[in-house]
Design a protein around this motif. Structure first.
Motif, PDB file in Angstrom:
ATOM      1  N   SER A   1       0.721  -1.362  -0.223  1.00 53.37           N
ATOM      2  CA  SER A   1      -0.118   0.033  -0.019  1.00 53.37           C
ATOM      3  C   SER A   1       0.921   1.530   0.131  1.00 53.37           C
ATOM      4  O   SER A   1       1.743   1.484   0.656  1.00 53.37           O
ATOM      5  CB  SER A   1      -0.908  -0.087   1.179  1.00 53.37           C
ATOM      6  OG  SER A   1      -1.445   1.071   1.407  1.00 53.37           O
TER       7      SER A   1
ATOM      8  N   SER B   1      -4.919   6.425  -1.851  1.00 50.55           N
ATOM      9  CA  SER B   1      -3.958   5.513  -1.923  1.00 50.55           C
ATOM     10  C   SER B   1      -3.761   4.732  -3.058  1.00 50.55           C
ATOM     11  O   SER B   1      -5.034   4.316  -3.852  1.00 50.55           O
ATOM     12  CB  SER B   1      -4.157   4.542  -0.720  1.00 50.55           C
ATOM     13  OG  SER B   1      -5.392   3.847  -0.790  1.00 50.55           O
TER      14      SER B   1
ATOM     15  N   GLN C   1      -3.125   0.647  -3.693  1.00 51.89           N
ATOM     16  CA  GLN C   1      -2.785  -0.756  -3.200  1.00 51.89           C
ATOM     17  C   GLN C   1      -2.932  -1.701  -4.161  1.00 51.89           C
ATOM     18  O   GLN C   1      -3.768  -1.967  -5.092  1.00 51.89           O
ATOM     19  CB  GLN C   1      -3.778  -0.987  -2.302  1.00 51.89           C
ATOM     20  CG  GLN C   1      -3.908   0.016  -0.916  1.00 51.89           C
ATOM     21  CD  GLN C   1      -4.943  -0.043   0.079  1.00 51.89           C
ATOM     22  OE1 GLN C   1      -6.003  -0.381  -0.159  1.00 51.89           O
ATOM     23  NE2 GLN C   1      -4.593   0.613   1.355  1.00 51.89           N
TER      24      GLN C   1
END
Lengths: 276, 276, 276
Positions: free
Chosen positions: A237, A247, A249
């Motif tokens: 991540s 984010s 991931q």
């Protein structure tokens, strides 16, 4: 209408780079709350998710939820020459078949109209139970380790204890091990320290070639978090921004070596198809 | 005898680079007044002219007008490693078949004897009537615009008004437009401001691949001048030095799209063959 | 056991680079006095020797003389990403079949186990009588000269007098000569001055492609020494360190052009096989 503005066009470029590494095409969902994307790599072994909240942007507007099918190779080509001071705007009409990409430089404005593509939407259900171990380390260091070991072979064995983590590859003539200790003196930049939280020591294997592709996201974040369990996919991540606004991931199922080194398919191992 | 000296060998290198982009071989005329060259590109669609006056050089001697047939690929290879502090001398005997190229570094002298080649002299008559529009802009900016749009397609449409100029390419899936305004605040370096003089608004198309090749002359000059008319070849002009001592100019006929998109040949469109 | 430590892993990398240019595999002899290597290039025309004394190392231990057969391509790959602050340790057991290479970075330790290979040991006897001429010059300058002339042809003629040295190549259409004078004003860095000691003027030819490969050792030393005689192999010598602790030397027999331009084989011309 949908419209958002990146104050740094280079960030948009880095995001495209990080996704493009796994898949040439993807559908990005834009809604009033922000951007979201889920995609599998072209060999259907790993999975990528990307989120970026509306709050992240200085300017964000989305009247109606849209699914934008993008050719990432094309976008990447268009963004090739953006510089640090350029700004980027994305715009799409509610019922249009084009994405408008506007790059503003101090002295010129470049507008690209990119045809949207139709892609079958895959809605995947990702297992997110508590990991057995969580490792936080400098993203550049994780990238370097993958790059150093990649020439030796494709099976990376991670051995995690409270004191540190070792990454090993056993090749035919050469084997290599990189050891990172948690008790190492803190480096100049605090972000570089390696932190490990774990319930019990773990030894687990992954396909190094794919891990190495994930490190394409390194420019997005100074640190990376590895969430590891023996019975569920690894999550690698990278945070985008500093306030939990977004984010990228990556998910990858462990390599199971004991029975004929069959590579687990992502469909069975990484995700459950969503039947709901 | 003919002999001249470049105080910066790198300038000679840049000139060779800018000509070599269009043609591998050329005949350069050296006379008591300076250097002159005319050549067509290998596909005979565009034309390049180059002039550099004797006064430009600290040291220049030419007893008799000579036509030196040069292999630019060879010269380019010989100049590959010159550094900024090197000086370059060119020398040829009146009836010799060799060009002498002497590179002086602080601690060593390199002398190359390059065989001259026989080329049929083309004397071309270039139409130089008053252009309908003259655009002066930063050469680096023009180069960037060509590079940004080149991946989209080969037909560049220029739309020129008093307020600015737009460069557009319409590709199959993606189209792009770069807009440069004349009223943009002057940049740090004054040369970067875009200036347009025109009699009436103009819309005209060119082969982008060739325009893009012309920008190889960018290191020679901070600015470029585009002289545009609807009924005669575009002239893309780079000054060499600051006192009108020299220039490299590229000529390219407009693309005529209405009838079967036949590419105009340079023989008919750019130049008149000189029958005098 | 054998173990030594390079305070700068990059030096180990440079040594491997310089040897690998000539041969992919080699046997290095490690003994209580230091490291030693002799190898012929893959075409058996030139020879390389390498020595590094035990005193050179901050830490050196060798209980028993060992011949370590190394695959230099593999080592080169493993060292590709070492940085200036990394330290490198080499270790081998007396009866093991592996070389251990340990790279220590501030925050991680990388250990490679590299399989040793079996190579037939060639013990060669190198003729080291007094050279007719000895030239000392900046290693970067020698490298540049080789690179500049290489495109013109493969026979480099060196003409050495007390006043200087000229390097010439005569190609089919282009010939080039680089002249370096000993009386040139000393450059900023004293090491860059060219010094020549000779008994009588010499003119002698060498295969430029091989000379050019030798210059891969340039990063190891600011100066290079050329030891030239008309009747024995040229020695191109690079010192390692500043106290005579080590060196890399390349040997190459002169090119004999008068009789059918037969390339002398190294076995006959560079070395005498050791029958003792």
């Amino acid at each position: 209408m949908f419209e958002l503005r990146f104050e740094a066009a280079s960030l948009l470029k880095q995001i495209i780079d990080a996704i493009k590494e796994l898949t040439d095409q993807c559908t990005i969902e834009v809604s009033s709350t922000g951007l979201a994307l889920q995609a599998m790599d072209s060999s259907h072994v790993s999975l990528i998710t990307f989120k970026l909240k509306a709050e992240f942007f200085a300017s964000y507007r989305c009247d109606r939820t849209l699914n934008l099918g993008l050719n990432l190779k094309v976008l990447n080509k268009l963004l090739k020459t953006v510089s640090n001071t350029d700004k980027a705007t994305l715009r799409a009409e509610d019922d249009g078949d084009q994405l408008k990409l506007i790059i503003e430089s101090p002295r010129r404005t470049t507008t690209f109209d990119v045809k949207l593509i139709d892609l079958e939407a895959e809605v995947l259900n990702i297992n997110t139970s508590e990991p057995k171990a969580t490792i936080k380390m400098a993203s550049a260091e994780f990238k370097q380790i993958c790059a150093d070991l990649l020439p030796l072979g494709d099976t990376l064995v991670m051995e995690i204890t409270k004191d540190g983590i070792s990454f090993s590859v056993t090749g035919s003539d050469t084997s290599g091990t990189v050891t990172v200790r948690t008790d190492a003196e803190p480096a100049e930049d605090e972000g570089a320290r390696t932190e490990i939280q774990l319930q019990e020591p773990l030894t687990i294997s992954f396909a190094l070639r794919l891990l190495s592709q994930f490190t394409k996201a390194t420019p997005l974040s100074p640190t990376v978090e590895l969430r590891v369990s023996s019975d569920q996919p690894l999550c690698v991540s990278y945070e985008i921004g500093t306030d939990g606004h977004g984010s990228i991931q990556y998910y990858l199922a462990p390599k199971i070596e004991d029975e004929e080194t069959v590579e687990p398919t992502a469909t069975s191992a990484v995700v459950d198809d969503d039947d709901e």
